[in-house]
Design a protein around this motif. Structure first.
Motif, PDB file in Angstrom:
ATOM      1  N   GLU A  58       0.819  -1.205   0.000  1.00  0.00           N
ATOM      2  CA  GLU A  58       0.000   0.000   0.000  1.00  0.00           C
ATOM      3  C   GLU A  58       0.859   1.264   0.000  1.00  0.00           C
ATOM      4  N   VAL A  62       0.921   4.258  -2.962  1.00  0.00           N
ATOM      5  CA  VAL A  62       0.769   5.692  -2.701  1.00  0.00           C
ATOM      6  C   VAL A  62       1.957   6.472  -3.247  1.00  0.00           C
ATOM      7  N   ASP A  76      -3.259  18.289  -8.382  1.00  0.00           N
ATOM      8  CA  ASP A  76      -3.442  18.220  -6.926  1.00  0.00           C
ATOM      9  C   ASP A  76      -2.524  19.179  -6.172  1.00  0.00           C
ATOM     10  N   ASP A  93      -2.168  10.946   4.489  1.00  0.00           N
ATOM     11  CA  ASP A  93      -3.605  11.009   4.198  1.00  0.00           C
ATOM     12  C   ASP A  93      -3.988  10.002   3.126  1.00  0.00           C
ATOM     13  N   ARG A  94      -3.190   9.901   2.087  1.00  0.00           N
ATOM     14  CA  ARG A  94      -3.505   8.960   1.004  1.00  0.00           C
ATOM     15  C   ARG A  94      -3.373   7.521   1.470  1.00  0.00           C
ATOM     16  N   ALA A  96      -3.910   6.438   4.484  1.00  0.00           N
ATOM     17  CA  ALA A  96      -5.071   6.182   5.346  1.00  0.00           C
ATOM     18  C   ALA A  96      -6.341   5.974   4.532  1.00  0.00           C
ATOM     19  N   GLU A  97      -6.405   6.548   3.320  1.00  0.00           N
ATOM     20  CA  GLU A  97      -7.585   6.426   2.470  1.00  0.00           C
ATOM     21  C   GLU A  97      -7.566   5.183   1.588  1.00  0.00           C
ATOM     22  N   GLN A  98      -6.458   4.455   1.527  1.00  0.00           N
ATOM     23  CA  GLN A  98      -6.351   3.282   0.652  1.00  0.00           C
ATOM     24  C   GLN A  98      -7.424   2.267   1.009  1.00  0.00           C
ATOM     25  N   PRO A  99      -8.115   1.706  -0.001  1.00  0.00           N
ATOM     26  CA  PRO A  99      -9.158   0.712   0.282  1.00  0.00           C
ATOM     27  C   PRO A  99      -8.609  -0.536   0.961  1.00  0.00           C
ATOM     28  N   ARG A 101      -6.262  -0.632   3.089  1.00  0.00           N
ATOM     29  CA  ARG A 101      -5.447  -0.102   4.174  1.00  0.00           C
ATOM     30  C   ARG A 101      -4.973  -1.198   5.108  1.00  0.00           C
ATOM     31  N   THR A 119     -10.876   1.479  12.181  1.00  0.00           N
ATOM     32  CA  THR A 119     -10.260   2.744  11.828  1.00  0.00           C
ATOM     33  C   THR A 119      -9.326   3.186  12.941  1.00  0.00           C
ATOM     34  N   ARG A 126       2.363   9.715  10.943  1.00  0.00           N
ATOM     35  CA  ARG A 126       2.643  10.417   9.694  1.00  0.00           C
ATOM     36  C   ARG A 126       3.942   9.870   9.118  1.00  0.00           C
TER      37      ARG A 126
END
Length: 155
Positions: A58, A62, A76, A93-94, A96-99, A101, A119, A126
């Motif tokens: 993952e 990213v 972006d 942030d990206r 954490a948003e990964q499907p 994850r 979650t 970070r």
């Protein structure tokens, strides 16, 4: 506290806006090491913090979106100073948003089934971005660690 860190790198081109950045206002390249650390108070029932293979995969996905890009040309980042700190935030942030994850598995409450985690568990710190050239110039690069991960148990 237990933690697992996975590492990758990115090579980007970008420029900065503002006198504070001096000559870096011109287009220049940068190479960053990216460390993403996952933490848990206790190991899960499989005695792991996170699926280390999935975490590595993952993080690679990213940083792959940024690698070999001129960030000045990416929508972006239009008009944004892509500082080391800002890029660390974007990557965190990206990630954490990964499907997919990466998370530890826990028994699901009330159902008794296993699932891929909750979650924020384990906690993703970070990512730490380090300009590779700056580390080398400062002489703090130390022994090279293989790509992948390092485990650490801290206080």
């Amino acid at each position: 506290m237990f933690s697992i860190t996975v590492r990758d790198h990115i090579m980007i081109a970008h420029s900065f806006h503002g006198e504070v950045f001096g000559p870096a206002q011109r287009l220049h390249g940068a190479t960053f090491l990216v460390d993403a650390t996952f933490r848990r108070e206790q190991l899960d029932e499989d005695n792991i913090v996170v699926d280390i293979g999935l975490a590595t995969q993952e993080l690679g996905a990213v940083v792959g979106e940024l690698n070999y890009r001129n960030l000045d040309n990416e929508p972006d980042f239009a008009g944004v100073n892509t500082s080391t700190e800002y890029l660390a935030k974007v990557i965190a942030d990206r990630l954490a948003e990964q499907p997919g994850r990466p998370q530890s598995r826990h028994p699901a409450p009330r159902r008794g089934r296993r699932h891929r985690g909750r979650t924020g568990d384990p906690c993703l710190r970070r990512p730490l971005l380090r300009p590779a050239a700056a580390r080398h110039q400062q002489g703090t690069h130390g022994p090279r660690q293989p790509a992948g991960a390092a485990a650490h148990r801290g206080p």
